[in-house]
Enzyme design. Structure first.
Site, PDB file in Angstrom:
ATOM      1  CG  ASP A   1      20.771   1.265 -13.705  1.00 43.28           C
ATOM      2  OD1 ASP A   1      19.778   1.086 -13.985  1.00 43.28           O
ATOM      3  OD2 ASP A   1      21.454   1.248 -14.752  1.00 43.28           O
TER       4      ASP A   1
ATOM      5  CG  ASN B   1      14.202  -4.525 -13.631  1.00 40.79           C
ATOM      6  OD1 ASN B   1      12.956  -4.753 -14.395  1.00 40.79           O
ATOM      7  ND2 ASN B   1      14.710  -3.485 -13.851  1.00 40.79           N
TER       8      ASN B   1
ATOM      9  CE1 TYR C   1      14.175  -7.787 -23.775  1.00 43.70           C
ATOM     10  CE2 TYR C   1      11.988  -9.220 -24.344  1.00 43.70           C
ATOM     11  CZ  TYR C   1      12.806  -8.263 -23.788  1.00 43.70           C
ATOM     12  OH  TYR C   1      12.064  -7.698 -22.602  1.00 43.70           O
TER      13      TYR C   1
ATOM     14  CE  LYS D   1      13.898  -9.973 -20.807  1.00 48.56           C
ATOM     15  NZ  LYS D   1      14.188  -9.704 -19.512  1.00 48.56           N
TER      16      LYS D   1
ATOM     17  CB  THR E   1      10.724   1.494 -20.268  1.00 45.90           C
ATOM     18  OG1 THR E   1      10.928   0.284 -20.994  1.00 45.90           O
ATOM     19  CG2 THR E   1       9.452   1.090 -19.146  1.00 45.90           C
TER      20      THR E   1
HETATM   21  P1  NAD Z   1      14.565   0.540 -18.951  1.00 44.02           P
HETATM   22  O1  NAD Z   1      15.647   0.547 -20.267  1.00 44.02           O
HETATM   23  O2  NAD Z   1      13.700   1.523 -18.557  1.00 44.02           O
HETATM   24  O3  NAD Z   1      15.441   0.032 -17.704  1.00 44.02           O
HETATM   25  C1  NAD Z   1      16.440  -0.740 -17.761  1.00 44.02           C
HETATM   26  C2  NAD Z   1      17.614  -0.541 -16.579  1.00 44.02           C
HETATM   27  O4  NAD Z   1      18.643  -1.461 -16.835  1.00 44.02           O
HETATM   28  C3  NAD Z   1      18.353   0.965 -17.198  1.00 44.02           C
HETATM   29  O5  NAD Z   1      18.401   1.444 -15.969  1.00 44.02           O
HETATM   30  C4  NAD Z   1      19.624   0.445 -17.516  1.00 44.02           C
HETATM   31  O6  NAD Z   1      20.806   1.404 -17.334  1.00 44.02           O
HETATM   32  C5  NAD Z   1      19.883  -0.811 -16.820  1.00 44.02           C
HETATM   33  N1  NAD Z   1      20.815  -1.797 -17.276  1.00 44.02           N
HETATM   34  C6  NAD Z   1      20.959  -2.203 -18.770  1.00 44.02           C
HETATM   35  N2  NAD Z   1      22.190  -2.797 -18.808  1.00 44.02           N
HETATM   36  C7  NAD Z   1      22.776  -3.123 -17.586  1.00 44.02           C
HETATM   37  C8  NAD Z   1      23.856  -3.773 -17.157  1.00 44.02           C
HETATM   38  N3  NAD Z   1      24.725  -4.350 -17.925  1.00 44.02           N
HETATM   39  N4  NAD Z   1      23.925  -3.621 -15.850  1.00 44.02           N
HETATM   40  C9  NAD Z   1      23.345  -3.016 -14.910  1.00 44.02           C
HETATM   41  N5  NAD Z   1      22.026  -2.254 -15.204  1.00 44.02           N
HETATM   42  C10 NAD Z   1      21.884  -2.369 -16.464  1.00 44.02           C
HETATM   43  O7  NAD Z   1      13.866  -0.819 -19.155  1.00 44.02           O
HETATM   44  P2  NAD Z   1      12.606  -1.670 -18.605  1.00 44.02           P
HETATM   45  O8  NAD Z   1      11.507  -1.579 -19.606  1.00 44.02           O
HETATM   46  O9  NAD Z   1      12.142  -0.995 -17.357  1.00 44.02           O
HETATM   47  O10 NAD Z   1      13.148  -3.181 -18.542  1.00 44.02           O
HETATM   48  C11 NAD Z   1      13.285  -3.786 -17.253  1.00 44.02           C
HETATM   49  C12 NAD Z   1      13.182  -5.353 -17.247  1.00 44.02           C
HETATM   50  O11 NAD Z   1      11.771  -5.576 -18.017  1.00 44.02           O
HETATM   51  C13 NAD Z   1      14.071  -5.866 -18.373  1.00 44.02           C
HETATM   52  O12 NAD Z   1      14.588  -7.405 -18.196  1.00 44.02           O
HETATM   53  C14 NAD Z   1      13.022  -5.779 -19.621  1.00 44.02           C
HETATM   54  O13 NAD Z   1      13.441  -6.951 -20.396  1.00 44.02           O
HETATM   55  C15 NAD Z   1      11.857  -6.163 -18.941  1.00 44.02           C
HETATM   56  N6  NAD Z   1      10.665  -6.168 -19.867  1.00 44.02           N
HETATM   57  C16 NAD Z   1      10.374  -4.941 -20.365  1.00 44.02           C
HETATM   58  C17 NAD Z   1       9.256  -4.852 -20.897  1.00 44.02           C
HETATM   59  C18 NAD Z   1       8.729  -3.253 -21.522  1.00 44.02           C
HETATM   60  O14 NAD Z   1       7.998  -3.303 -22.479  1.00 44.02           O
HETATM   61  N7  NAD Z   1       9.393  -2.253 -21.220  1.00 44.02           N
HETATM   62  C19 NAD Z   1       8.278  -5.788 -21.214  1.00 44.02           C
HETATM   63  C20 NAD Z   1       8.540  -7.096 -20.678  1.00 44.02           C
HETATM   64  C21 NAD Z   1       9.641  -7.163 -19.983  1.00 44.02           C
END
Ligand code: NAD
Length: 249
Positions: free
Chosen positions: A37, A90, A155, A159, A190
């Site tokens: 991370d 991720n 976004y 995606k 989240t």
């Molecule tokens: P989150 O914000 O809880 O976690 C994302 C993590 O990525 C964080 O720990 C952050 O520090 C890290 N991060 C951000 N930029 C970074 C970088 N440049 N380098 C390294 N780490 C970095 O979010 P989440 O909801 O767990 O998202 C995880 C994945 O799931 C993402 O790709 C998001 O687009 C996808 N997603 C989330 C949802 C949702 O509703 N939460 C839905 C569909 C897809």
């Protein structure tokens, strides 16, 4: 018998949300997990959680929006554990909310850099590390990799790009025992979502999911575990929604 005994896994963005839940589950199933991370404090705390539960984890800080970040992450993994079997791309951000005609130019670039280029850079360095033994790569896309929504052009474009990139890369390595798939989570509570949306908007999102609630990070992690495991040995180039019925409408 654990499902991922002796496997070595990288998970980006593993300090929070879906990445954290995935790191905990893969470690519980016997994988040695490299928790990566940009946020050092959260990443290290996930490693502590893994260790407390009796698993094996190791933190490597990296910026997923940069090629060098992925290069040093793979190098660090090979140095620590001597191989790479599983990678979960991720890390991601939500980005600004604005209509396309007013969308901030720097916001566009930032979202594309992390959410799309970051996945390419991941594949670019993870695949060579898997070429001898094979492996499984899971790219975390979104329901917004198949559908649109208002106010998030970067976004949605990123995606959709991840889903296409996954197919292209999967075809390049389908006959070399490297499986590459993408998944499409529905909304999960989240920080990525709660930092961008107020409570009322969050409540409105529930009705978009026929199952009648938002998803949980642990439910997304279960699909990632399956794709990572040998149970999914005939699956590559696929996109799997895990969305409470969102895309079925
Ligand atoms: P989150 O914000 O809880 O976690 C994302 C993590 O990525 C964080 O720990 C952050 O520090 C890290 N991060 C951000 N930029 C970074 C970088 N440049 N380098 C390294 N780490 C970095 O979010 P989440 O909801 O767990 O998202 C995880 C994945 O799931 C993402 O790709 C998001 O687009 C996808 N997603 C989330 C949802 C949702 O509703 N939460 C839905 C569909 C897809």
């Amino acid at each position: 018998m654990k499902k991922l005994e002796n496997k070595i896994a990288i998970i980006t963005g593993a300090g929070s949300g879906i990445g954290r839940a995935t790191a905990l589950l893969l470690a519980k199933e016997g994988a040695k997990v490299v928790v990566s991370d940009i946020d050092e404090k959260n990443g290290k705390s996930v490693v502590s959680e893994i260790e407390k539960a009796g698993g094996e984890g190791f933190f490597i800080q990296s910026d997923s929006s940069k090629a060098e970040g992925h290069e040093s992450l793979v190098e660090g993994t090979l140095k620590k554990y001597g191989g790479l079997d599983i990678a979960v791309n991720n890390a991601g951000i939500g980005g600004p909310i604005a209509p396309t005609g007013e969308y901030p130019l720097d916001g566009w670039q930032k979202v594309i850099d992390i959410n799309l280029s970051g996945v390419f850079y991941g594949l670019r360095y993870q695949i060579p590390a898997m070429r001898q033994k094979g492996g499984s790569i899971i790219n975390v896309a979104s329901i917004l990799g198949q559908a649109g929504t208002q106010g998030s052009p970067a976004y949605v474009a990123a995606k959709h790009g991840v889903v296409g990139l996954t197919k292209a890369a999967a075809l390049d390595y389908a006959d070399q025992n490297i499986r590459i798939n993408s998944i499409g989570p529905g909304y999960v509570k989240t920080p990525l979502v709660t930092n961008a949306l107020d409570d009322e908007t969050m409540d409105g999102l529930v009705s978009l999911h026929p199952i009648g609630r938002l998803g949980k990070s642990e439910e997304i992690a279960e699909l990632i575990l399956w794709l990572a495991s040998s149970k999914a040995s005939f699956v590559t180039g696929a996109y799997y929604p895990v969305d409470g019925g969102y895309l079925a409408q």
